[in-house]
Write an enzyme that holds these catalytic residues in place. Structure first.
Site, PDB file in Angstrom:
ATOM      1  N   ALA A 126       0.800  -1.229   0.000  1.00  0.00           N
ATOM      2  CA  ALA A 126       0.000   0.000   0.000  1.00  0.00           C
ATOM      3  C   ALA A 126       0.833   1.280   0.000  1.00  0.00           C
ATOM      4  O   ALA A 126       0.309   2.349   0.291  1.00  0.00           O
ATOM      5  CB  ALA A 126      -0.935  -0.025   1.212  1.00  0.00           C
ATOM      6  N   ASN A 195       2.489  -3.474   7.889  1.00  0.00           N
ATOM      7  CA  ASN A 195       3.415  -4.311   7.116  1.00  0.00           C
ATOM      8  C   ASN A 195       4.255  -3.448   6.184  1.00  0.00           C
ATOM      9  O   ASN A 195       5.420  -3.746   5.921  1.00  0.00           O
ATOM     10  CB  ASN A 195       2.621  -5.335   6.300  1.00  0.00           C
ATOM     11  CG  ASN A 195       2.019  -6.396   7.188  1.00  0.00           C
ATOM     12  OD1 ASN A 195       2.711  -7.297   7.642  1.00  0.00           O
ATOM     13  ND2 ASN A 195       0.731  -6.281   7.472  1.00  0.00           N
ATOM     14  N   HIS A 225      -0.193   7.025   3.664  1.00  0.00           N
ATOM     15  CA  HIS A 225       1.184   6.658   4.024  1.00  0.00           C
ATOM     16  C   HIS A 225       2.136   7.695   3.430  1.00  0.00           C
ATOM     17  O   HIS A 225       2.206   7.843   2.200  1.00  0.00           O
ATOM     18  CB  HIS A 225       1.541   5.277   3.466  1.00  0.00           C
ATOM     19  CG  HIS A 225       0.656   4.179   3.965  1.00  0.00           C
ATOM     20  ND1 HIS A 225       0.632   3.774   5.286  1.00  0.00           N
ATOM     21  CD2 HIS A 225      -0.242   3.395   3.332  1.00  0.00           C
ATOM     22  CE1 HIS A 225      -0.232   2.776   5.428  1.00  0.00           C
ATOM     23  NE2 HIS A 225      -0.786   2.539   4.259  1.00  0.00           N
TER      24      HIS A 225
HETATM   25  N1  LIG Z   1       2.002  -5.399   2.592  1.00  0.00           N
HETATM   26  C1  LIG Z   1       0.909  -4.630   2.613  1.00  0.00           C
HETATM   27  O1  LIG Z   1       0.866  -3.513   2.057  1.00  0.00           O
HETATM   28  C2  LIG Z   1      -0.308  -5.109   3.319  1.00  0.00           C
HETATM   29  C3  LIG Z   1      -0.307  -6.318   3.938  1.00  0.00           C
HETATM   30  N2  LIG Z   1      -1.430  -6.786   4.552  1.00  0.00           N
HETATM   31  C4  LIG Z   1      -1.347  -8.107   5.176  1.00  0.00           C
HETATM   32  O2  LIG Z   1      -2.189  -8.974   4.439  1.00  0.00           O
HETATM   33  C5  LIG Z   1      -2.984  -9.726   5.352  1.00  0.00           C
HETATM   34  C6  LIG Z   1      -4.304 -10.101   4.685  1.00  0.00           C
HETATM   35  O3  LIG Z   1      -5.055  -8.934   4.454  1.00  0.00           O
HETATM   36  P1  LIG Z   1      -6.612  -9.034   4.151  1.00  0.00           P
HETATM   37  O4  LIG Z   1      -6.849  -9.947   3.028  1.00  0.00           O
HETATM   38  O5  LIG Z   1      -7.123  -7.658   4.084  1.00  0.00           O
HETATM   39  O6  LIG Z   1      -7.123  -9.706   5.499  1.00  0.00           O
HETATM   40  P2  LIG Z   1      -8.513 -10.427   5.766  1.00  0.00           P
HETATM   41  O7  LIG Z   1      -8.711 -10.360   7.236  1.00  0.00           O
HETATM   42  O8  LIG Z   1      -9.569  -9.904   4.869  1.00  0.00           O
HETATM   43  O9  LIG Z   1      -8.232 -11.938   5.334  1.00  0.00           O
HETATM   44  C7  LIG Z   1      -7.321 -12.769   6.010  1.00  0.00           C
HETATM   45  C8  LIG Z   1      -7.804 -14.199   5.871  1.00  0.00           C
HETATM   46  O10 LIG Z   1      -6.775 -15.062   6.350  1.00  0.00           O
HETATM   47  C9  LIG Z   1      -7.330 -16.008   7.265  1.00  0.00           C
HETATM   48  N3  LIG Z   1      -6.279 -16.312   8.235  1.00  0.00           N
HETATM   49  C10 LIG Z   1      -5.585 -15.441   8.984  1.00  0.00           C
HETATM   50  N4  LIG Z   1      -4.637 -16.071   9.697  1.00  0.00           N
HETATM   51  C11 LIG Z   1      -4.752 -17.382   9.404  1.00  0.00           C
HETATM   52  C12 LIG Z   1      -4.055 -18.540   9.824  1.00  0.00           C
HETATM   53  N5  LIG Z   1      -3.021 -18.467  10.675  1.00  0.00           N
HETATM   54  N6  LIG Z   1      -4.454 -19.747   9.332  1.00  0.00           N
HETATM   55  C13 LIG Z   1      -5.475 -19.831   8.453  1.00  0.00           C
HETATM   56  N7  LIG Z   1      -6.163 -18.768   8.004  1.00  0.00           N
HETATM   57  C14 LIG Z   1      -5.807 -17.548   8.466  1.00  0.00           C
HETATM   58  C15 LIG Z   1      -8.555 -15.339   7.861  1.00  0.00           C
HETATM   59  O11 LIG Z   1      -9.506 -16.288   8.270  1.00  0.00           O
HETATM   60  C16 LIG Z   1      -9.059 -14.483   6.700  1.00  0.00           C
HETATM   61  O12 LIG Z   1      -9.999 -15.168   5.906  1.00  0.00           O
HETATM   62  C17 LIG Z   1      -3.146  -8.810   6.576  1.00  0.00           C
HETATM   63  O13 LIG Z   1      -3.355  -9.565   7.758  1.00  0.00           O
HETATM   64  C18 LIG Z   1      -1.830  -8.098   6.620  1.00  0.00           C
HETATM   65  O14 LIG Z   1      -0.912  -8.850   7.416  1.00  0.00           O
HETATM   66  C19 LIG Z   1      -2.583  -6.052   4.542  1.00  0.00           C
HETATM   67  C20 LIG Z   1      -2.625  -4.829   3.952  1.00  0.00           C
HETATM   68  C21 LIG Z   1      -1.475  -4.236   3.322  1.00  0.00           C
HETATM   69  O1  LIG Z   2      -3.194  -1.395   3.659  1.00  0.00           O
HETATM   70  C1  LIG Z   2      -2.550  -0.510   4.227  1.00  0.00           C
HETATM   71  O2  LIG Z   2      -2.796   0.708   4.123  1.00  0.00           O
HETATM   72  C2  LIG Z   2      -1.356  -0.876   5.030  1.00  0.00           C
HETATM   73  C3  LIG Z   2      -1.541  -2.034   5.890  1.00  0.00           C
HETATM   74  O3  LIG Z   2      -2.623  -2.361   6.339  1.00  0.00           O
HETATM   75  C4  LIG Z   2      -0.346  -2.814   6.236  1.00  0.00           C
HETATM   76  O4  LIG Z   2       0.751  -2.444   5.813  1.00  0.00           O
HETATM   77  O5  LIG Z   2      -0.489  -3.835   6.922  1.00  0.00           O
END
Ligand SMILES: NC(=O)C1=CN([C@@H]2O[C@H](COP(=O)(O)OP(=O)(O)OC[C@H]3O[C@@H](n4cnc5c(N)ncnc54)[C@H](O)[C@@H]3O)[C@@H](O)[C@H]2O)C=CC1
Ligand SMILES: O=C([O-])CC(=O)C(=O)O
Length: 274
Positions: A126, A195, A225
């Site tokens: 992001a 993250n 950000h």
């Molecule tokens: N690098 C970046 O810019 C970003 C990274 N993220 C990361 O991506 C991840 C996913 O984001 P979203 O899809 O929005 O989250 P979300 O909450 O919509 O989906 C996560 C899914 O993973 C499942 N889950 C979580 N931990 C688990 C485990 N240990 N075992 C089995 N299933 C599991 C949950 O049940 C859920 O269905 C966030 O938790 C965050 O760590 C999120 C936003 C930005």
């Molecule tokens: O999606 C975003 O804005 C950033 C975020 O949640 C992450 O880095 O985990």
């Protein structure tokens, strides 16, 4: 041969990635998906016709048959899958790169990537500017790197730091800095929010040296950000005002699109941009 993809975590980001595979934006096959909630798996499967539906895994190890595993679940999932996947020769794309703020896990995952055929990927997510900051870091002269993240209070709900410090987000009525520290500390304090700070740190001056501020702003609708990186090739400043995902306000829509672009780029023969 078509690359076979597996997804760990079937939520907001995974849904977008699956759609991009189903509509051909990413030219690969989605073969197996895993989530602790079976109904989340079903939602992803439903995006495909009967013949091309991914198999529902009952154990993370079932994902290791794929060429590339996408982690889109959370930091604990990185602990569960990254090292095993790489050691098994799978490529691994991590969204929850914040998990690698932990030095022991980071070294284990990096060692596995260095010593196996598996390659480790993390999209910019992001934020904007990783390309230029990564290039500037090559000068060895980057002096300071910082990230200031402003989110609507609802996007910070449930974070361990908020819970542990009894911060009542509903009481915040003006922009309020609720956290200031290193990317290492931010990743543990806000595992689902920051993250991006660890991604930024890993291409620049490291998680202990990268400075992070988190602001809760009740008048802000976007996940904002702001990055500042000084030294080396000059000063770099970027700001992204992200639209939050409708199904998860913590996650910016750009994070999903960034992962899609990373996966798409693995399949193309033209790659422009650092
Ligand atoms: N690098 C970046 O810019 C970003 C990274 N993220 C990361 O991506 C991840 C996913 O984001 P979203 O899809 O929005 O989250 P979300 O909450 O919509 O989906 C996560 C899914 O993973 C499942 N889950 C979580 N931990 C688990 C485990 N240990 N075992 C089995 N299933 C599991 C949950 O049940 C859920 O269905 C966030 O938790 C965050 O760590 C999120 C936003 C930005
Ligand atoms: O999606 C975003 O804005 C950033 C975020 O949640 C992450 O880095 O985990």
């Amino acid at each position: 041969m078509t690359r076979s993809i597996a997804i760990f975590g079937c939520g907001t980001i995974a849904t977008e990635i699956a759609r991009a595979i189903a509509d051909g934006t990413i030219s690969a096959g989605l073969d197996v998906v895993y989530d602790r909630h079976p109904e989340q798996i079903a939602e992803i499967q439903d995006q495909f016709d009967d013949r091309s539906q991914p198999v529902a895994a009952t154990d993370p190890d079932d994902l290791l048959e794929a060429d590339l595993i996408v982690e889109a679940a959370g930091q604990t999932a990185v602990e569960e899958i990254a090292t095993d996947a790489l050691e098994a020769g799978c490529d691994c794309l991590l969204l929850s790169i914040g998990a690698l703020a932990d030095e022991t896990l980071r070294e284990g995952v990096f060692d596995a990537a260095r010593t196996s055929e598996g390659r480790l990927y993390a999209p910019s997510g992001a934020i904007a500017g990783l390309d230029s900051i990564k290039a500037a870091a090559l000068t060895g002269e980057l002096e300071s790197v910082s990230l200031t993240t402003t989110k609507p209070p609802a996007g910070l709900e449930g974070a361990p730091y908020v819970v542990d410090n009894d911060i009542d987000l509903s009481e915040i009525d003006e922009p309020t800095m609720i956290f200031e520290g290193s990317a290492t500390d931010a990743a543990a304090a806000f595992p689902s929010n920051i993250n991006v700070a660890v991604a930024l740190s890993l291409v620049s001056i490291g998680p202990d040296e990268t400075a992070v501020k988190i602001i809760a702003d009740p008048d802000e609708e976007n996940n904002v950000h702001r990055i500042s990186a000084d030294g080396g090739s000059g000063d770099i400043e970027t700001t992204v005002r992200n639209v939050p995902s409708p199904t998860n306000p913590k996650t910016s829509y750009l994070a999903a699109v960034s992962a899609i672009e990373k996966l798409r780029s693995l399949e193309t023969s033209i790659d422009i941009g650092t």
